[in-house]
Design a protein around this motif. Structure first.
Motif, short mmCIF file in Angstrom:
data_model
loop_
_atom_site.label_atom_id
_atom_site.label_comp_id
_atom_site.label_asym_id
_atom_site.label_seq_id
_atom_site.Cartn_x
_atom_site.Cartn_y
_atom_site.Cartn_z
N ALA A 133 0.83 -1.20 0.00
CA ALA A 133 0.00 0.00 0.00
C ALA A 133 0.87 1.25 0.00
CB ALA A 133 -0.94 -0.01 1.21
N GLU A 134 1.92 1.26 0.82
CA GLU A 134 2.83 2.40 0.87
C GLU A 134 3.61 2.53 -0.44
OE1 GLU A 134 2.45 0.14 3.08
OE2 GLU A 134 1.97 1.09 5.01
N ALA A 135 3.97 1.38 -1.02
CA ALA A 135 4.69 1.42 -2.30
C ALA A 135 3.80 2.01 -3.39
CB ALA A 135 5.13 0.01 -2.69
N ALA A 136 2.54 1.61 -3.44
CA ALA A 136 1.62 2.15 -4.45
C ALA A 136 1.44 3.65 -4.27
CB ALA A 136 0.28 1.42 -4.35
N GLU A 137 1.37 4.08 -3.03
CA GLU A 137 1.20 5.53 -2.77
C GLU A 137 2.41 6.30 -3.27
OE1 GLU A 137 0.47 8.57 1.02
OE2 GLU A 137 0.66 6.40 1.33
N ARG A 159 -3.35 -9.91 -15.35
CA ARG A 159 -4.03 -9.21 -14.26
C ARG A 159 -5.34 -8.58 -14.75
NH1 ARG A 159 -2.89 -10.87 -9.24
NH2 ARG A 159 -0.77 -10.37 -8.53
N ILE A 160 -5.33 -8.05 -15.96
CA ILE A 160 -6.55 -7.46 -16.50
C ILE A 160 -7.62 -8.54 -16.68
CG2 ILE A 160 -7.54 -6.36 -18.54
CD1 ILE A 160 -4.93 -4.84 -18.86
N ALA A 161 -7.21 -9.70 -17.21
CA ALA A 161 -8.16 -10.80 -17.37
C ALA A 161 -8.68 -11.27 -16.01
CB ALA A 161 -7.48 -11.96 -18.10
N ALA A 189 2.60 -0.01 -14.26
CA ALA A 189 2.33 -1.43 -14.06
C ALA A 189 2.76 -1.87 -12.67
CB ALA A 189 3.05 -2.26 -15.12
N ARG A 190 3.89 -1.36 -12.19
CA ARG A 190 4.32 -1.70 -10.83
C ARG A 190 3.34 -1.16 -9.81
NH1 ARG A 190 10.82 -0.38 -10.67
NH2 ARG A 190 11.50 -1.89 -12.27
N THR A 191 2.85 0.03 -10.02
CA THR A 191 1.88 0.62 -9.10
C THR A 191 0.60 -0.19 -9.06
OG1 THR A 191 2.79 2.80 -9.62
CG2 THR A 191 0.67 2.73 -8.50
N ALA A 192 0.12 -0.59 -10.23
CA ALA A 192 -1.11 -1.40 -10.29
C ALA A 192 -0.90 -2.75 -9.61
CB ALA A 192 -1.53 -1.60 -11.74
N GLU A 193 0.28 -3.34 -9.78
CA GLU A 193 0.56 -4.61 -9.12
C GLU A 193 0.62 -4.44 -7.61
OE1 GLU A 193 1.32 -8.62 -8.61
OE2 GLU A 193 0.62 -7.54 -10.39
N ALA A 194 1.23 -3.35 -7.14
CA ALA A 194 1.27 -3.08 -5.70
C ALA A 194 -0.13 -2.88 -5.14
CB ALA A 194 2.16 -1.87 -5.42
N MET A 195 -0.98 -2.17 -5.87
CA MET A 195 -2.36 -1.97 -5.44
C MET A 195 -3.10 -3.31 -5.37
SD MET A 195 -3.11 1.41 -7.79
CE MET A 195 -4.87 1.41 -7.47
N THR A 196 -2.83 -4.18 -6.33
CA THR A 196 -3.47 -5.50 -6.35
C THR A 196 -3.04 -6.33 -5.16
OG1 THR A 196 -3.61 -5.45 -8.76
CG2 THR A 196 -3.77 -7.60 -7.69
N ARG A 197 -1.76 -6.33 -4.86
CA ARG A 197 -1.27 -7.13 -3.74
C ARG A 197 -1.71 -6.56 -2.40
NH1 ARG A 197 4.81 -9.43 -5.11
NH2 ARG A 197 4.36 -10.12 -7.25
N SER A 237 -4.56 -5.02 -1.80
CA SER A 237 -5.99 -5.27 -1.59
C SER A 237 -6.34 -6.75 -1.69
CB SER A 237 -6.81 -4.49 -2.60
OG SER A 237 -6.46 -4.86 -3.93
N GLY A 238 -5.46 -7.56 -2.24
CA GLY A 238 -5.73 -8.99 -2.38
C GLY A 238 -6.50 -9.36 -3.62
N HIS A 239 -6.84 -8.41 -4.46
CA HIS A 239 -7.53 -8.69 -5.72
C HIS A 239 -7.30 -7.51 -6.66
CE1 HIS A 239 -10.45 -6.19 -3.59
NE2 HIS A 239 -10.95 -5.88 -4.76
N VAL A 240 -7.67 -7.69 -7.92
CA VAL A 240 -7.48 -6.63 -8.91
C VAL A 240 -8.63 -5.63 -8.78
CG1 VAL A 240 -7.14 -6.11 -11.34
CG2 VAL A 240 -6.34 -8.29 -10.43
#
Length: 243
Positions: A171-175, A232-234, A191-199, A201-204
């Motif tokens: 969460a801090e990394a995405a911020e 991840r989009i799928a 893409a890294r930010t979106a992946e950090a947000m996904t991890r 929250s536990g889902h996309v």
């Protein structure tokens, strides 16, 4: 002490393999004992029949000879079956497993090296985390004081996000990476930010899915992370269709 631990662990590891072999050998011995007891009872029965005149002596001799033949068969067949099912090499192979494991350990291990208790390691890890937190807090304070047009501001947020991601603080990394994106869009950082947000929250999430799509639109065709972003989009589309 370490050798006693190795012996106990070896015994514990080999028990599931040795137990079926021992049970099968015991079962064969029980079957042999039951067969011998049955044939001995048959001998007693024909002797009694001869004594009371139910069978002739000739029939008694023939029956007795047949029962004795069965006794010899029952006495030797289970032993042969046991040898076929649990040969000596099987037990020898089980015994060689811990010996081979110890030999493999000795190639790189040091038995004389004292153990490292968990408590001091946890304390050292906590101290390291405390120092890391202090360093990152100072970095945040420094970034907050820099003007928006400072060229090092974006790089500072990139480093901050990388450090937080390395500690699994997604969460801090995405911020931090979101701050860097606001100062200049980069598809890989997106893409890294979106992946950090996904991890985190536990889902996309819809926000992460949109950021993945935006990153793919701006990324070169040979971007190494393209397949992962598409997956991840799928995944996000599947979650929206099957909430």
């Amino acid at each position: 002490m370490i050798w006693l631990s190795i012996a106990l662990l070896s015994l514990l590891a080999l028990t599931p393999a040795a137990l079926p072999l021992w049970q099968r050998a015991r079962q064969i011995r029980d079957e042999r004992s039951a067969a011998l007891a049955l044939h001995e009872a048959q001998l007693i029965e024909i002797d009694r029949d001869l004594a009371i005149g139910l069978i002739a002596p000739t029939e008694h001799d023939i029956a007795r000879l047949e029962i004795q033949r069965r006794i010899l068969t029952a006495d030797t067949a289970p032993t042969q079956a046991a040898d076929a099912i649990t040969p000596g090499w099987a037990w020898g192979g089980l015994a060689l497993i811990p010996v081979a494991a110890v030999g493999l350990y000795l190639t790189n291990g040091v038995p004389s090296l004292p153990a490292q208790p968990l408590g001091p390691r946890l304390v050292a890890q906590h101290m390291q985390n405390t120092r890391n937190n202090a360093v990152l807090d100072r970095l945040r304070q420094t970034l907050a004081q820099l003007p928006a047009n400072d060229p090092s501001l974006r790089q500072g947020y990139l480093l901050l996000g990388q450090a937080e991601a390395g500690r699994a603080h997604y969460a801090e990394a995405a911020e931090a990476w979101n701050h860097a994106l606001q100062l200049g869009f980069d598809p890989e950082v997106a893409a890294r930010t979106a992946e950090a947000m996904t991890r985190a929250s536990g889902h996309v999430t819809p926000e992460a899915q949109a950021l993945f799509s935006k990153a793919l639109d701006a990324a070169p065709k040979d971007a190494p992370w393209r397949n992962a972003a598409q997956a991840r989009i799928a995944e996000g589309e599947h979650e929206q269709e099957n909430p």
